[in-house]
Design a protein around this motif. Structure first.
Motif, short mmCIF file in Angstrom:
data_model
loop_
_atom_site.label_atom_id
_atom_site.label_comp_id
_atom_site.label_asym_id
_atom_site.label_seq_id
_atom_site.Cartn_x
_atom_site.Cartn_y
_atom_site.Cartn_z
N GLN A 193 0.89 -1.16 -0.34
CA GLN A 193 0.23 0.44 -0.10
C GLN A 193 0.70 1.16 0.26
OE1 GLN A 193 -2.20 -1.15 3.81
NE2 GLN A 193 -4.11 -1.64 2.19
N GLU A 194 1.65 1.19 0.76
CA GLU A 194 2.68 2.61 0.06
C GLU A 194 3.31 2.74 -0.35
OE1 GLU A 194 0.97 4.04 3.99
OE2 GLU A 194 3.22 5.34 3.30
N ALA A 195 3.48 1.76 -1.08
CA ALA A 195 4.24 1.61 -2.76
C ALA A 195 3.57 2.23 -3.49
CB ALA A 195 5.03 0.27 -2.90
N GLY A 196 1.56 2.03 -3.26
CA GLY A 196 0.72 3.01 -4.17
C GLY A 196 0.38 1.47 -4.65
N ALA A 197 -0.09 0.62 -3.95
CA ALA A 197 -0.65 -0.42 -4.66
C ALA A 197 -2.21 -0.85 -3.91
CB ALA A 197 -0.20 -1.40 -4.33
N VAL A 198 -3.28 -1.04 -4.57
CA VAL A 198 -4.39 -1.27 -3.68
C VAL A 198 -4.83 -2.18 -3.22
CG1 VAL A 198 -7.03 -1.66 -4.15
CG2 VAL A 198 -5.54 0.55 -5.27
N VAL A 199 -4.80 -2.58 -2.12
CA VAL A 199 -4.43 -4.61 -1.88
C VAL A 199 -6.43 -4.65 -0.77
CG1 VAL A 199 -3.58 -6.04 -0.14
CG2 VAL A 199 -2.44 -4.02 -0.97
N THR A 200 -7.01 -5.15 -1.28
CA THR A 200 -8.53 -5.82 -1.64
C THR A 200 -9.01 -6.48 -1.35
OG1 THR A 200 -10.77 -4.34 -2.50
CG2 THR A 200 -8.76 -4.98 -4.31
N GLY A 201 -10.17 -7.17 -1.25
CA GLY A 201 -10.49 -8.07 -1.57
C GLY A 201 -11.82 -8.50 -2.32
N LEU A 202 -12.77 -8.78 -2.26
CA LEU A 202 -14.21 -9.11 -3.83
C LEU A 202 -14.94 -8.94 -3.01
CD1 LEU A 202 -13.41 -12.10 -5.58
CD2 LEU A 202 -11.93 -10.13 -5.68
N ARG A 203 -15.72 -7.82 -4.03
CA ARG A 203 -16.81 -7.48 -3.74
C ARG A 203 -17.18 -6.46 -2.57
NH1 ARG A 203 -18.70 -12.34 -6.23
NH2 ARG A 203 -17.65 -14.27 -5.81
N GLY A 204 -16.17 -5.75 -2.89
CA GLY A 204 -16.00 -4.32 -1.71
C GLY A 204 -15.45 -4.90 -0.33
N GLU A 205 -14.90 -5.92 -0.14
CA GLU A 205 -14.68 -6.62 0.90
C GLU A 205 -13.56 -5.88 1.25
OE1 GLU A 205 -18.18 -7.31 2.35
OE2 GLU A 205 -16.34 -7.85 3.45
N PRO A 206 -12.55 -5.37 2.22
CA PRO A 206 -10.69 -5.75 2.77
C PRO A 206 -10.22 -6.78 2.03
CG PRO A 206 -12.08 -5.82 4.19
CD PRO A 206 -12.94 -5.71 3.80
N ALA A 207 -9.27 -6.72 2.09
CA ALA A 207 -8.74 -8.38 1.86
C ALA A 207 -8.22 -8.61 3.58
CB ALA A 207 -6.89 -7.45 1.60
N GLY A 208 -8.39 -10.36 2.85
CA GLY A 208 -8.12 -11.13 4.07
C GLY A 208 -7.93 -12.97 3.38
N ALA A 209 -9.07 -13.51 4.44
CA ALA A 209 -9.00 -15.10 3.73
C ALA A 209 -10.11 -15.47 2.51
CB ALA A 209 -9.43 -16.14 5.15
N PRO A 210 -10.80 -14.17 2.19
CA PRO A 210 -11.95 -15.26 1.36
C PRO A 210 -11.06 -14.86 0.25
CG PRO A 210 -13.06 -14.50 3.26
CD PRO A 210 -11.42 -13.98 3.49
N MET A 211 -10.18 -13.48 0.42
CA MET A 211 -9.19 -13.09 -1.25
C MET A 211 -8.33 -11.87 -0.94
SD MET A 211 -8.14 -13.54 -4.42
CE MET A 211 -9.79 -15.48 -4.52
#
Ligand code: LIP
Length: 285
Positions: free
Chosen positions: A242-260
């Motif tokens: 994230q601090e390098a400019g990447a988006v880190v996320t999950g699917l369907r508007g969810e945050p990154a985590g175990a599902p994806m």
């Protein structure tokens, strides 16, 4: 031996700055990295298996986490601790250290380069999507490469600032991914990958989520996705990305985590998320 960072609280009550926490995270990761490298040199055997017969833990994993637990308690008494191999410690300061003592344990066992010690410090509930990662370090003991990040300060590799690669068309995207230990999940992950493979430049599977994420931050792979990451796989390297400019996320508007977890430049992540949602990559075993 470098002088330990002065962690006298400088921002708010009992709270070092993010840059000071980054310096401590690096110090602790380097100490654990020295232990891991020495353990690899002596030879490594499986000490136990976890979720399946191929989900292994070695005595060095356990020793690395024990060292990190002890050093966090010395430097930051009252902070919480969440590690891959041991019991959770709740926080009385609002800060929790989220640690993977060796991410990429199978690579470590086989003496392949891609494994890392990942150390992060978070504020709030230590759960992906709820936590705020404040500072982190990902150290690759095999060659000493060290990625660090502090929220609002930036991301660095061996002290040099890093940024994600510019977004490329998906057909020119070098994509990293990984797989779980459960055979049925691996079958589903293979089916999802088979649908993506013709659409991208190529795929890399390093065997360590932390290394995959920091290589996205370094611009050495264009994007990464994986289902099944644990908090300790994700915390430290997600801040570097994230601090390098990447988006880190999950699917369907969810945050990154175990599902994806999906990471990369915004445009690339948007295209990947759409494809992964179409393929229900976060559903199933
Ligand atoms: C590893 C993850 C990696 C995944 C591997 C393994 P571990 O963690 O970092 O992304 O693909 O299968 O789960 O188990 O080596 O700490």
């Amino acid at each position: 031996m470098t002088t330990p960072p002065d962690l006298t609280p400088t921002t708010g009550p009992d709270r070092p700055s993010n840059a000071e926490l980054m310096a401590l995270a690096e110090r602790l990761a380097r100490e654990a990295g020295d232990l891991v490298r020495a353990g690899r040199a002596r030879g490594v055997e499986v000490a136990a298996t976890k979720s399946t017969v191929v989900d292994v833990v070695t005595a060095v994993d356990l020793a690395s986490e024990e060292l990190l637990r002890r050093r966090v308690a010395e430097h930051r008494p009252g902070d919480g601790f969440l590690g891959e191999e041991g019991d959770d410690v709740s926080s009385s300061t609002g800060l929790t250290w989220v640690v993977d003592p060796i991410d990429g344990t199978v690579n470590f066992l086989y003496d392949l380069q891609s494994y890392a010690v990942a150390v992060a410090v978070v504020s709030g509930e230590p759960t992906p999507g709820t936590w705020q990662v404040l500072a982190s370090c990902v150290l690759r003991p095999s060659d000493g490469t060290c990625w660090t990040a502090a929220r609002g300060v930036g991301a660095f590799r061996d002290g040099e600032r890093i940024t994600v690669a510019p977004a490329r068309p998906l057909a020119e995207t070098l994509l990293a991914t990984g797989f779980g230990y459960d055979p049925e999940r691996r079958r589903h992950q293979g089916e999802v990958l088979a649908g993506l493979l013709p659409l991208v430049r190529d795929v890399r599977r390093t065997g360590s989520a932390a290394i995959d994420l920091v290589e996205v931050a370094s611009g050495r792979v264009d994007a990464y996705y994986e289902r099944g990451l644990q908090p300790w796989d994700l915390a430290a390297a997600s801040l570097v990305a994230q601090e390098a400019g990447a988006v880190v996320t999950g699917l369907r508007g969810e945050p990154a985590g175990a599902p994806m977890t999906v990471a990369g430049p915004p445009e690339t992540v948007a295209a990947l998320v759409a494809l992964l949602e179409e393929r229900a990559a976060d559903v199933g075993p």
